[in-house]
Enzyme design. Structure first.
Site, PDB file in Angstrom:
ATOM      1  N   LEU A  59       0.819  -1.213   0.000  1.00  0.00           N
ATOM      2  CA  LEU A  59       0.000   0.000   0.000  1.00  0.00           C
ATOM      3  C   LEU A  59       0.850   1.259   0.000  1.00  0.00           C
ATOM      4  O   LEU A  59       0.429   2.320  -0.453  1.00  0.00           O
ATOM      5  CB  LEU A  59      -0.925   0.010   1.225  1.00  0.00           C
ATOM      6  CG  LEU A  59      -1.920  -1.158   1.331  1.00  0.00           C
ATOM      7  CD1 LEU A  59      -2.703  -1.062   2.638  1.00  0.00           C
ATOM      8  CD2 LEU A  59      -2.869  -1.162   0.142  1.00  0.00           C
ATOM      9  N   GLY A  60       2.044   1.161   0.526  1.00  0.00           N
ATOM     10  CA  GLY A  60       2.938   2.321   0.598  1.00  0.00           C
ATOM     11  C   GLY A  60       4.275   1.903   1.163  1.00  0.00           C
ATOM     12  O   GLY A  60       4.435   0.813   1.722  1.00  0.00           O
ATOM     13  N   PHE A  64      11.449   3.829   6.579  1.00  0.00           N
ATOM     14  CA  PHE A  64      11.471   2.962   7.749  1.00  0.00           C
ATOM     15  C   PHE A  64      10.692   1.666   7.562  1.00  0.00           C
ATOM     16  O   PHE A  64      10.669   0.835   8.455  1.00  0.00           O
ATOM     17  CB  PHE A  64      10.930   3.705   8.972  1.00  0.00           C
ATOM     18  CG  PHE A  64      11.801   4.826   9.415  1.00  0.00           C
ATOM     19  CD1 PHE A  64      12.969   4.582  10.104  1.00  0.00           C
ATOM     20  CD2 PHE A  64      11.474   6.133   9.119  1.00  0.00           C
ATOM     21  CE1 PHE A  64      13.790   5.617  10.501  1.00  0.00           C
ATOM     22  CE2 PHE A  64      12.282   7.180   9.519  1.00  0.00           C
ATOM     23  CZ  PHE A  64      13.447   6.922  10.209  1.00  0.00           C
ATOM     24  N   GLY A  65      10.037   1.471   6.418  1.00  0.00           N
ATOM     25  CA  GLY A  65       9.317   0.230   6.259  1.00  0.00           C
ATOM     26  C   GLY A  65       8.347   0.239   5.093  1.00  0.00           C
ATOM     27  O   GLY A  65       8.209   1.230   4.372  1.00  0.00           O
ATOM     28  N   LYS A  82       2.628  -2.969   8.825  1.00  0.00           N
ATOM     29  CA  LYS A  82       3.848  -2.221   8.528  1.00  0.00           C
ATOM     30  C   LYS A  82       5.037  -3.087   8.905  1.00  0.00           C
ATOM     31  O   LYS A  82       5.174  -3.498  10.058  1.00  0.00           O
ATOM     32  CB  LYS A  82       3.881  -0.905   9.311  1.00  0.00           C
ATOM     33  CG  LYS A  82       5.130  -0.073   9.044  1.00  0.00           C
ATOM     34  CD  LYS A  82       5.088   1.248   9.797  1.00  0.00           C
ATOM     35  CE  LYS A  82       6.301   2.107   9.511  1.00  0.00           C
ATOM     36  NZ  LYS A  82       6.249   3.399  10.239  1.00  0.00           N
ATOM     37  N   ASP A 178       4.519  15.575  17.555  1.00  0.00           N
ATOM     38  CA  ASP A 178       4.832  15.674  16.130  1.00  0.00           C
ATOM     39  C   ASP A 178       3.560  15.651  15.293  1.00  0.00           C
ATOM     40  O   ASP A 178       3.471  14.942  14.288  1.00  0.00           O
ATOM     41  CB  ASP A 178       5.767  14.539  15.704  1.00  0.00           C
ATOM     42  CG  ASP A 178       6.446  14.796  14.365  1.00  0.00           C
ATOM     43  OD1 ASP A 178       6.585  15.993  14.003  1.00  0.00           O
ATOM     44  OD2 ASP A 178       6.835  13.831  13.687  1.00  0.00           O
ATOM     45  N   ASP A 422      10.170  29.607 -19.288  1.00  0.00           N
ATOM     46  CA  ASP A 422       9.979  28.227 -18.839  1.00  0.00           C
ATOM     47  C   ASP A 422      10.473  27.271 -19.921  1.00  0.00           C
ATOM     48  O   ASP A 422       9.700  26.639 -20.628  1.00  0.00           O
ATOM     49  CB  ASP A 422       8.491  27.993 -18.528  1.00  0.00           C
ATOM     50  CG  ASP A 422       8.239  26.596 -17.981  1.00  0.00           C
ATOM     51  OD1 ASP A 422       9.201  25.978 -17.476  1.00  0.00           O
ATOM     52  OD2 ASP A 422       7.087  26.135 -18.074  1.00  0.00           O
ATOM     53  N   ASP A 424      11.967  24.350 -19.813  1.00  0.00           N
ATOM     54  CA  ASP A 424      11.726  22.914 -19.704  1.00  0.00           C
ATOM     55  C   ASP A 424      10.240  22.567 -19.760  1.00  0.00           C
ATOM     56  O   ASP A 424       9.861  21.392 -19.745  1.00  0.00           O
ATOM     57  CB  ASP A 424      12.335  22.351 -18.417  1.00  0.00           C
ATOM     58  CG  ASP A 424      11.791  23.033 -17.165  1.00  0.00           C
ATOM     59  OD1 ASP A 424      10.899  23.893 -17.300  1.00  0.00           O
ATOM     60  OD2 ASP A 424      12.270  22.694 -16.071  1.00  0.00           O
ATOM     61  N   ASP A 457       9.783  42.609  -4.462  1.00  0.00           N
ATOM     62  CA  ASP A 457      10.519  42.806  -3.214  1.00  0.00           C
ATOM     63  C   ASP A 457       9.639  42.621  -1.984  1.00  0.00           C
ATOM     64  O   ASP A 457      10.131  42.328  -0.888  1.00  0.00           O
ATOM     65  CB  ASP A 457      11.144  44.200  -3.179  1.00  0.00           C
ATOM     66  CG  ASP A 457      12.246  44.363  -4.215  1.00  0.00           C
ATOM     67  OD1 ASP A 457      12.783  43.320  -4.668  1.00  0.00           O
ATOM     68  OD2 ASP A 457      12.553  45.505  -4.591  1.00  0.00           O
TER      69      ASP A 457
END
Length: 464
Positions: A59-60, A64-65, A82, A178, A422, A424, A457
């Site tokens: 799934l993702g 870290f895992g 996970k 967090d 622009d 690119d 500015d």
């Protein structure tokens, strides 16, 4: 029988002694790595996850895992697992603490940890399955929509549930530390999908008497000023929620410098603003709510429970959040092996001295290269992406303000400039490139060039 090779050197030879010591350290590290996979480091015994669950597609994934969908073999319940490679675990005690806290908390808006498995190579955390993705991704989708942000009623309902979960955590002395859009999952893909708080890797139990913490932890944009000053309580979570509300309502962060250190400087030193035109149509009640959560003095911020009773929340939320059902089954897992606290349990501070609350920003002599779970999380993938997102928002604001004062001929000329600059073709150019292009184009009068330079500015890319 294993042969042990000894490096024979002259005891009076410093270089030889150093080589012998290095060889000994390498042998010790190899033995430690070998034993690490043969013994449990998180659970009481090694076990095989596939005995109870069928593991399916990915799934993702992250640093870290890997997260996969899984189903309970007996009940057919769909869950998520996970998987964390043991070789990538830098701090076992931090992971133990996160698992222990997830085992402790039970709330409808906190991710439910169902099982923990450990085999020779990996740790497997089985949780409820959330298919709606991260709030962060939903935020980016909204930024590309016509309105560019969430509606007030949607934000109020969402934040009420977040506050309810955080009020519960604080009632049992757990501080998340967090909170950010990346750490919220949506239960499904519906617009009004229930929200779930995840990632308790930086969480800890606050002292029930004093509740004062000193470790500088968190993520730029969302970290509270008192955390940067190394003296804070659970009110740091309230500040983070205030930043999230601000972003959801207007599409950009209240404090955002060109880099993480400038952002943290602004958090400590700048006053909260509600710039026009993004905040023009947002209610005074919403602004007052954000102000209350983002007060610099944490003692003047409301608790999570008090914030839930705010008039702005009450205006959109007419019913109580769903309580945890008494008969809801909570899978009980044996507690993790306990051990006496040691110096290793203490969080690691940032490798720089705390900045004063006033005065010029003085960046550290060297950028941080070692980022652990107990430091400010600088320059992560999502943080870098969010910084780019904010810079794009600033360019959009500048162009919106500029084009309102231009004639149709000048707007057309500006469009041709964009196409030429622009090169690119990705639809993005730097502000400095705009300056050069306008300067070279004869279609702009001298006064218009000066007007554009003045507007350029004033952009808050650097606000001091």
């Amino acid at each position: 029988r294993e042969k042990r090779h000894t490096l024979h050197t002259d005891n009076n030879d410093p270089q030889g002694r150093q080589q012998q010591q290095q060889s000994g350290r390498e042998r010790t590290l190899r033995r430690t790595a070998s034993n690490f996979s043969k013994m449990p480091v998180i659970t009481r015994a090694l076990s095989e996850i596939k005995e109870k669950y069928n593991v399916h597609e990915v799934l993702g994934s992250g640093s870290f895992g890997i997260v996969r969908r899984c189903t309970n073999r007996k009940t057919g319940e769909e869950l998520a697992v996970k998987t964390i490679a043991k070789s990538k675990i830098n701090d076992v005690e931090t992971l133990k603490r996160e698992i222990s806290i997830l085992q402790e908390v039970h709330h409808p808006h906190i991710i439910r940890l169902v099982d923990v498995y450990e085999d020779f190579e990996s740790i497997h955390l089985v949780t409820e399955l959330c298919t709606g993705g991260e709030l962060y991704d939903r935020l980016l989708e909204k930024s590309e929509s016509e309105e560019g942000h969430f509606e007030e009623n949607d934000v109020a309902v969402m934040i009420r549930d977040v506050l309810d979960a955080i009020a519960y955590c604080h009632s049992i002395n757990v501080v998340h530390r967090d909170l950010k859009p990346e750490n919220f999952l949506l239960a499904n893909e519906d617009e009004d999908a229930p929200i779930k708080i995840i990632d308790f890797g930086l969480s800890r139990h606050a002292d029930p008497t004093f509740g004062v913490m000193e470790s500088r932890v968190g993520t730029p944009y969302y970290v509270a000023p008192e955390v940067l000053q190394r003296h804070y309580t659970s009110k740091c979570d309230i500040w983070s929620i205030g930043v999230i509300v601000y972003i959801l309502l207007c599409g950009f962060a209240p404090f955002a410098g060109d880099n993480d250190y400038e952002t943290m400087y602004q958090i400590e030193n700048y006053e909260l603003e509600f710039p026009s035109p993004e905040w023009d149509d947002i209610s005074h009640e919403a602004k007052d709510f954000v102000k209350s959560l983002l007060r610099k003095d944490p003692t003047h911020r409301p608790t999570a429970k008090e914030a839930m009773a705010n008039p702005w929340i009450a205006r959109f939320v007419k019913e109580e959040a769903e309580p945890l059902k008494e008969d809801e089954e909570v899978v009980a897992m044996p507690p993790l092996p306990s051990r006496k606290a040691s110096v290793g349990d203490m969080p690691l501070p940032l490798q720089s001295k705390p900045r004063p609350s006033v005065g010029p920003l003085v960046p550290p002599p060297k950028p941080l290269t070692r980022i652990s779970s107990t430091t400010i999380r600088l320059d992560g993938d999502k943080t870098t992406a969010f910084r780019k997102f904010l810079q794009n928002i600033k360019i959009k604001k500048a162009m919106g303000n500029l084009t309102r004062g231009l004639s149709s001929l000048e707007v057309k000329a500006l469009g041709s400039i964009f196409q030429r600059v622009d090169r690119d073709g990705d639809g993005r150019i730097a502000l400095q490139d705009i300056d050069k292009a306008v300067e070279m184009d004869p279609k702009f009068s001298g006064s218009m060039k000066e007007k554009l330079k003045e507007l350029r500015d004033k952009l808050p890319m650097r606000r001091w």
